[in-house]
Enzyme design. Structure first.
Site, PDB file in Angstrom:
ATOM      1  N   SER A 144       0.830  -1.200   0.000  1.00 38.07           N
ATOM      2  CA  SER A 144       0.000   0.000   0.000  1.00 38.07           C
ATOM      3  C   SER A 144       0.868   1.255   0.000  1.00 38.07           C
ATOM      4  O   SER A 144       2.077   1.193   0.172  1.00 38.07           O
ATOM      5  CB  SER A 144      -0.879   0.006   1.251  1.00 38.07           C
ATOM      6  OG  SER A 144      -0.057   0.270   2.387  1.00 38.07           O
ATOM      7  N   LYS A 145       0.194   2.377  -0.176  1.00 36.63           N
ATOM      8  CA  LYS A 145       0.865   3.674  -0.173  1.00 36.63           C
ATOM      9  C   LYS A 145       1.591   3.883   1.162  1.00 36.63           C
ATOM     10  O   LYS A 145       2.698   4.385   1.213  1.00 36.63           O
ATOM     11  CB  LYS A 145      -0.220   4.736  -0.382  1.00 36.63           C
ATOM     12  CG  LYS A 145       0.293   6.139  -0.490  1.00 36.63           C
ATOM     13  CD  LYS A 145      -0.843   7.067  -0.856  1.00 36.63           C
ATOM     14  CE  LYS A 145      -0.443   8.481  -0.494  1.00 36.63           C
ATOM     15  NZ  LYS A 145      -1.470   9.306   0.015  1.00 36.63           N
ATOM     16  N   ARG A 146       0.912   3.454   2.229  1.00 39.84           N
ATOM     17  CA  ARG A 146       1.505   3.622   3.563  1.00 39.84           C
ATOM     18  C   ARG A 146       2.807   2.831   3.731  1.00 39.84           C
ATOM     19  O   ARG A 146       3.726   3.273   4.410  1.00 39.84           O
ATOM     20  CB  ARG A 146       0.503   3.184   4.636  1.00 39.84           C
ATOM     21  CG  ARG A 146      -0.307   4.343   5.188  1.00 39.84           C
ATOM     22  CD  ARG A 146      -1.162   3.873   6.353  1.00 39.84           C
ATOM     23  NE  ARG A 146      -0.387   3.157   7.385  1.00 39.84           N
ATOM     24  CZ  ARG A 146       0.355   3.744   8.303  1.00 39.84           C
ATOM     25  NH1 ARG A 146       0.449   5.062   8.330  1.00 39.84           N
ATOM     26  NH2 ARG A 146       1.005   3.021   9.199  1.00 39.84           N
TER      27      ARG A 146
END
Ligand code: GLU
Length: 508
Positions: free
Chosen positions: A264-266
């Site tokens: 994910s982006k995180r």
């Protein structure tokens, strides 16, 4: 050209393209190119609530940066356009109506509040409300109404949706190139919305209709769409297109560096690596997410590392150019299990591709990297520098860190190295060395090397110690590229000056 092979990359412009999306585009592209087929870009922008300005341009630019130019698409045009679903909206209603006429779909008038209420009462009983064959007979839809009553409601402008009608307890069998046969019982599925009274289709209807109208032969997309496959296959059947149904290939997920869950982006934010091909500035929050391009990755490296996430050539080989991928690629070699993203490996790919780039093609990039530091290099200096520095860097932006001492004398000397290497007789040794170097003619890599080696062997010194101290005087640190190359680059005067200055500073 194989006119029968037509694949599409069908992103929704809801934000920046994640590298998982880019990999989907890549696999479509490779499949098309390896079969002489057509690679299509279709923008799936029917969900206006999730539309993000700039996202389509971002997608186009990302594909261009990677060299994955579509054959047909919003910019390229083609015989199956338009290629934006928002420009095709009139088309879809007709198919939704056809499905209702055939009994494969129905009008549902339940308001959002009523459905919410049902969800809550079910939840209170520890159940989940699903709009399906088990409950639809007691709800407000055309299956339970006289045709005239339905017409009246529609004519009066009552909001409605059109839902797909799944028969209860049917086995739906599907073929997937990656997964083989997949089978699902229709009782586990809900009657998905296909069309809304605002004249907009949902993803499912628009996707299937467009794949058919665009004569798509293979649907290659992420695994997250596998749960939609039973509906899509059922739609093909209901529309009488079963014999025209494309083949499906659902690509495995790209997993977090820990191997647990989807990347994910995180994960990128936490691990300090990009998950987007290009830098993206969120138009609402202004937040900037880093991109592979801006971080200094070569597009070829990016393509190569994405190809290896999910596909393998069946050998140990890991390095491929785009052309080589085209000739090697096949969907049969796409694995079923998720592939772990390794940021260290991503850097390694860039390092390798940098080494694969011929020196003469790196001149411009090296020149620029030095110019921002106020250094102007001529052609022959670059010819010396590139082969020495290239093996030591992963990215062009590391050029300066690995080469500053070609242009600037050290201003300090690593105390650790001094402590370890600087002995009582070192100043005398260095003096003898610079005197011999002063007499060295021509002052070339070979000339310097033979001078240094002969002093060391004449005097019976240790090669390691002398080279380490010499490096300390020329560079200030214990590591760096070949010293003979560096010395020849610096020229006699500069070498001697650095040796004298350094010795003075260290001995105080
Ligand atoms: N619009 C969908 C997406 O954003 C396309 C899925 C598909 O390829 O069918 O990924």
């Amino acid at each position: 050209m194989n006119q029968n092979i037509r694949v599409r990359f069908a992103p929704s412009p809801t934000g920046p393209l994640h590298i998982g999306g880019l990999r989907t585009a890549l696999f479509n592209y490779l499949f098309a190119r390896s079969h002489g087929g057509t690679f299509i870009l279709r923008i799936e922008d029917t969900d206006q609530t999730r539309f993000v300005p700039g996202a389509e341009k971002y997608i186009t630019e990302s594909l261009r940066w990677c060299g994955l130019e579509p054959d047909e698409g919003p910019e390229q045009g083609g015989g199956f356009g338009p290629y934006r679903q928002s420009e095709r909206r009139e088309l879809y209603g007709e198919y939704a109506m056809e499905l209702t006429r055939k009994g494969s779909a129905y009008y549902a008038f339940d308001s959002p509040e009523e459905l919410e209420e049902l969800r809550k009462t079910h939840e209170a009983r520890g159940e989940t409300f699903v709009y399906d064959a088990s409950v639809r007979n007691s709800l407000k839809n055309s299956l339970n109404m006289e045709p005239l009553a339905v017409k009246k409601l529609i004519d009066a402008g009552t909001p409605y949706v059109i839902r797909f009608r799944f028969e209860a307890d049917q086995e739906i069998r599907m073929q997937d190139i990656v997964r083989g046969e997949v089978s699902v019982n229709s009782s586990t599925l809900d009657d998905k919305i296909l069309y809304k009274s605002d004249g907009m289709p949902t993803y499912h209807l628009a996707n299937v209709v467009d794949d058919n109208l665009m004569a798509i032969s293979h649907v290659i997309r992420g695994e997250e769409w596998l749960p939609s496959l039973p509906l899509h296959v059922s739609l093909y059947k209901a529309l009488g297109w079963e014999h025209l149904m494309p083949q499906f290939a659902h690509l495995p997920l790209i997993l977090k560096p820990t191997g647990k869950g989807k990347l994910s982006k995180r994960d990128g934010e936490k691990g300090g690596f990009p998950v987007f091909p290009l830098e993206w500035k969120d138009p609402e929050t202004g937040q900037v997410s880093p991109g592979y391009r801006e971080e200094g990755y070569q597009p070829e490296a990016c393509i190569n590392l994405l190809a290896m996430l999910g596909w393998n050539p069946g050998t140990d080989r890991e390095l491929f150019t785009l052309e080589e991928l085209i000739s090697e690629f096949s969907l049969e070699k796409v694995g079923r299990s998720g592939s772990r993203f390794d940021p260290e490996k991503a850097r390694w790919f860039n390092h390798q591709h940098l080494q694969m780039t011929p020196d003469r093609e790196l001149g411009g990039a090296f020149r620029e990297a030095l110019e921002v530091k106020g250094i102007r290099c001529d052609k022959s200096q670059l010819e010396t520098l590139i082969p020495v520095i290239k093996p030591r860097i992963n990215f062009i932006h590391e050029v300066w860190d690995q080469s500053w001492f070609f242009f600037e004398a050290p201003s300090s000397y690593d105390p650790e190295v001094i402590k370890k290497r600087w002995k009582e007789d070192t100043p005398g040794q260095m003096k003898l060395l610079w005197e011999r170097l002063q007499a060295c003619e021509p002052f070339t890599v070979e000339g310097v090397e033979s001078t240094v080696r002969s002093v060391i062997s004449d005097q019976g010194w240790g090669m390691g110690t002398i080279m380490n101290v010499w490096r300390l005087l020329l560079v200030g640190e214990a590591t760096g590229p070949g010293l003979f190359e560096l010395a020849a680059f610096l020229g006699k005067e500069e070498v001697v000056r650095r040796m004298k200055n350094g010795t003075e500073q260290i001995t105080g």
